[in-house]
Design a protein around this motif. Structure first.
Motif, short mmCIF file in Angstrom:
data_model
loop_
_atom_site.label_atom_id
_atom_site.label_comp_id
_atom_site.label_asym_id
_atom_site.label_seq_id
_atom_site.Cartn_x
_atom_site.Cartn_y
_atom_site.Cartn_z
N PRO A 1 0.80 -1.23 0.00
CA PRO A 1 0.00 0.00 0.00
C PRO A 1 0.83 1.29 0.00
N ILE A 2 1.92 1.32 0.77
CA ILE A 2 2.78 2.50 0.78
C ILE A 2 3.36 2.74 -0.62
N HIS A 3 3.75 1.67 -1.29
CA HIS A 3 4.41 1.80 -2.59
C HIS A 3 3.42 2.25 -3.68
N THR A 4 2.19 1.74 -3.63
CA THR A 4 1.20 2.20 -4.61
C THR A 4 0.82 3.66 -4.35
N LYS A 5 0.81 4.06 -3.08
CA LYS A 5 0.50 5.46 -2.77
C LYS A 5 1.59 6.38 -3.31
N ILE A 6 2.85 5.97 -3.21
CA ILE A 6 3.95 6.76 -3.77
C ILE A 6 3.77 6.90 -5.28
N LYS A 7 3.43 5.82 -5.95
CA LYS A 7 3.19 5.86 -7.39
C LYS A 7 2.07 6.84 -7.72
N GLU A 8 1.01 6.82 -6.94
CA GLU A 8 -0.13 7.70 -7.20
C GLU A 8 0.25 9.17 -6.98
N MET A 9 1.07 9.44 -5.98
CA MET A 9 1.50 10.82 -5.75
C MET A 9 2.33 11.34 -6.92
N VAL A 10 3.20 10.49 -7.47
CA VAL A 10 3.98 10.90 -8.64
C VAL A 10 3.06 11.16 -9.82
N LEU A 11 2.10 10.24 -10.06
CA LEU A 11 1.19 10.39 -11.20
C LEU A 11 0.30 11.63 -11.05
N GLU A 12 -0.04 11.97 -9.81
CA GLU A 12 -0.87 13.16 -9.56
C GLU A 12 -0.10 14.45 -9.78
N GLY A 13 1.22 14.36 -9.93
CA GLY A 13 2.02 15.55 -10.16
C GLY A 13 2.41 16.30 -8.92
N LYS A 14 2.24 15.66 -7.75
CA LYS A 14 2.54 16.37 -6.50
C LYS A 14 4.03 16.71 -6.38
N LEU A 15 4.88 15.92 -7.05
CA LEU A 15 6.31 16.18 -6.98
C LEU A 15 6.83 16.93 -8.20
N GLY A 16 5.99 17.06 -9.23
CA GLY A 16 6.46 17.67 -10.47
C GLY A 16 7.34 16.71 -11.25
N ARG A 17 8.26 17.25 -12.02
CA ARG A 17 9.21 16.41 -12.77
C ARG A 17 10.24 15.86 -11.79
N ILE A 18 10.41 14.53 -11.80
CA ILE A 18 11.32 13.89 -10.85
C ILE A 18 12.76 14.20 -11.24
N THR A 19 13.53 14.65 -10.24
CA THR A 19 14.93 15.03 -10.49
C THR A 19 15.93 14.10 -9.82
N SER A 20 15.61 13.61 -8.62
CA SER A 20 16.56 12.73 -7.94
C SER A 20 15.85 11.85 -6.92
N ILE A 21 16.45 10.70 -6.66
CA ILE A 21 15.92 9.73 -5.71
C ILE A 21 17.06 9.27 -4.82
N ASP A 22 16.81 9.22 -3.52
CA ASP A 22 17.75 8.65 -2.56
C ASP A 22 17.10 7.41 -1.96
N LEU A 23 17.71 6.25 -2.13
CA LEU A 23 17.16 5.00 -1.59
C LEU A 23 18.29 4.23 -0.91
N ASN A 24 18.15 4.06 0.39
CA ASN A 24 19.13 3.31 1.18
C ASN A 24 18.41 2.10 1.78
N TRP A 25 18.86 0.90 1.40
CA TRP A 25 18.18 -0.32 1.83
C TRP A 25 19.03 -1.04 2.86
N TYR A 26 18.38 -1.52 3.93
CA TYR A 26 19.08 -2.13 5.05
C TYR A 26 18.58 -3.57 5.24
N ILE A 27 19.49 -4.53 5.24
CA ILE A 27 19.15 -5.93 5.47
C ILE A 27 19.80 -6.34 6.79
#
Length: 431
Positions: free
Chosen positions: A136-162
């Motif tokens: 659900p969190i991931h689909t909500k992020i997709k919807e926010m991008v599609l809605e234009g809330k962020l505008g044109r995407i410029t950069s992403i920071d993703l740090n994954w911890y195992i």
């Protein structure tokens, strides 16, 4: 009419993720008609768990053509060891059959190209079961991008911890050999790269990375004894191994769960799985993959990804930020709160408009594996895509290829100390 499925690779993932739901939830729509695996014991384990499969035909790894001729499936489910995926996907496509495959679709960019070329000539279609998309969190992020809330995407920071439990498990199992898993930048990180590709709707072009084997392998700093060929179940120095004693005691041996091949204990005169055990030493000299990566990926519409993953940390989860011309979102997830040695909050999304006040977004969470994603993915697979959903979420072969192509570009960049283009990897025209 029910759709007929044959399963190539009767793994724990096959049994739990696909066969069980097909029999219990989607039985009106699905029928399992064939089981193929290298180890007959896995057929027995599957049929013991689901006696209704007692009459389903069993086949060995070289019997694919005979299985298709005798069982006449409509689709093939591919859930064996990663290096077997491409073989069965291509064989199925050559017979005009649909394919459902777990990630990664293959272990090399070259095999991804072979799959896409075979699909172009086939009536069959490849679906890659990227279940992380469905949380659900991931689909909500997709919807926010599609809605234009962020505008044109410029950069992403993703740090994954195992965490140390999950991270060390990859080094106890077959995943630790690059030739069969592609390494963790493919086996594991392809999940993460696919999420970013899907969220931002852009294609990766080029990657530059650093990586290392910091925790595991014979030079691991916590290795109690330099000696290869050990197994946790029989190791004489396991009580001196911090990775072992963190989860086990002298009277209780905690078995690491293996979602793929798994094992069963010998009982009532029956042998455990004959070809595999998932408790090999994490300090073995056989290990030839990395446990730490940091990379930058450039996308075709200008976005830049800064990504890192570490396979030996005190807790499990990720931190994400997506920046655009109109705003920024941030979120953090803990994957395994039951193992995390401190309280964790329910995951939310913080949205920061470029000029405005912060908004915290709460998402309705669901039961089920992979953050509640698995049940919805299975509905799309066996009932068809949800017609009420206004965007595409099921993944195809191109999605699978770009996630793997990025992962291979990352480890090649580590090895070759240069930026590697994704089209180099997918075309096979490597320098």
């Amino acid at each position: 009419m029910k759709k007929r499925y044959a399963v190539c690779g009767v793994s724990n993932r096959a049994i739990g993720m696909f066969i069980g739901p097909m029999l219990n939830t989607f039985s009106a729509h699905c029928e399992v008609v064939g089981l193929l695996d290298i180890d007959p014991r896995r057929h027995e384990v599957c049929k013991t768990k689901y006696p209704q499969l007692a009459s389903v035909a069993e086949y060995g790894p070289d019997d694919f053509d005979r299985m298709v001729a005798e069982t006449k499936p409509d689709a093939i489910i591919v859930t064996g060891r990663d290096d077997t995926h491409a073989t069965y996907i291509i064989k199925a496509l050559e017979k005009d059959l649909d394919v459902l495959t777990e990630k990664p679709m293959a272990t090399t960019g070259a095999d991804c190209r072979r799959i896409m070329d075979a699909e172009a000539k086939s009536k069959g279609k490849v679906t890659v079961t990227f279940n992380y998309r469905y949380a659900p969190i991931h689909t909500k992020i997709k919807e926010m991008v599609l809605e234009g809330k962020l505008g044109r995407i410029t950069s992403i920071d993703l740090n994954w911890y195992i965490d140390t439990y999950h991270g060390s498990s990859y080094f106890k199992r077959w995943n630790r050999v690059r030739e069969v898993s592609g390494g963790l930048s493919i086996h594991k990180s392809s999940h993460h790269f696919d999420l970013v590709n899907w969220w931002i709707g852009q294609k990766p072009v080029e990657a530059f990375a650093f990586g290392a084997l910091n925790y595991y392998g014979p030079e691991g700093e916590l290795n109690p004894k330099k000696e290869s060929g050990r197994f946790c179940g029989t190791c004489e120095v396991k009580q001196d191994c911090t990775y072992y004693t963190r989860w086990s005691t002298r009277s209780k041996d905690v078995q690491i769960k293996d979602d793929h091949l798994g094992t069963v204990k010998e009982e009532q005169g029956k042998q455990a799985y004959s070809t595999y055990r998932p408790d090999a030493c994490i300090y073995d000299e056989e290990i030839n993959i990395e446990d730490t990566y940091s990379c930058t990926v450039r996308y075709d519409q200008g976005a830049l990804l800064s990504y890192s993953v570490n396979f030996s940390l005190p807790y499990e989860g990720y931190r994400l930020a997506i920046n655009g011309t109109k705003g920024r979102l941030e979120t953090m997830e803990y994957h395994a709160p039951a193992r995390t040695p401190f309280p964790t909050d329910v995951q939310t999304i913080d949205y920061f408009p470029l000029f405005g006040s912060k908004e915290t977004i709460h998402v309705v969470h669901r039961e089920g594996g992979h953050g509640g994603g698995d049940p919805v993915l299975l509905e799309d697979l066996f009932l068809g895509p949800d017609p009420a959903r206004p965007y595409t979420i099921l993944s195809g072969s191109e999605d699978g290829a770009y996630s793997i192509g990025t992962g291979e570009a990352v480890w090649r960049s580590v090895k070759e100390k240069r930026a590697v283009r994704i089209d180099e990897v997918l075309s096979g025209n490597l320098k």
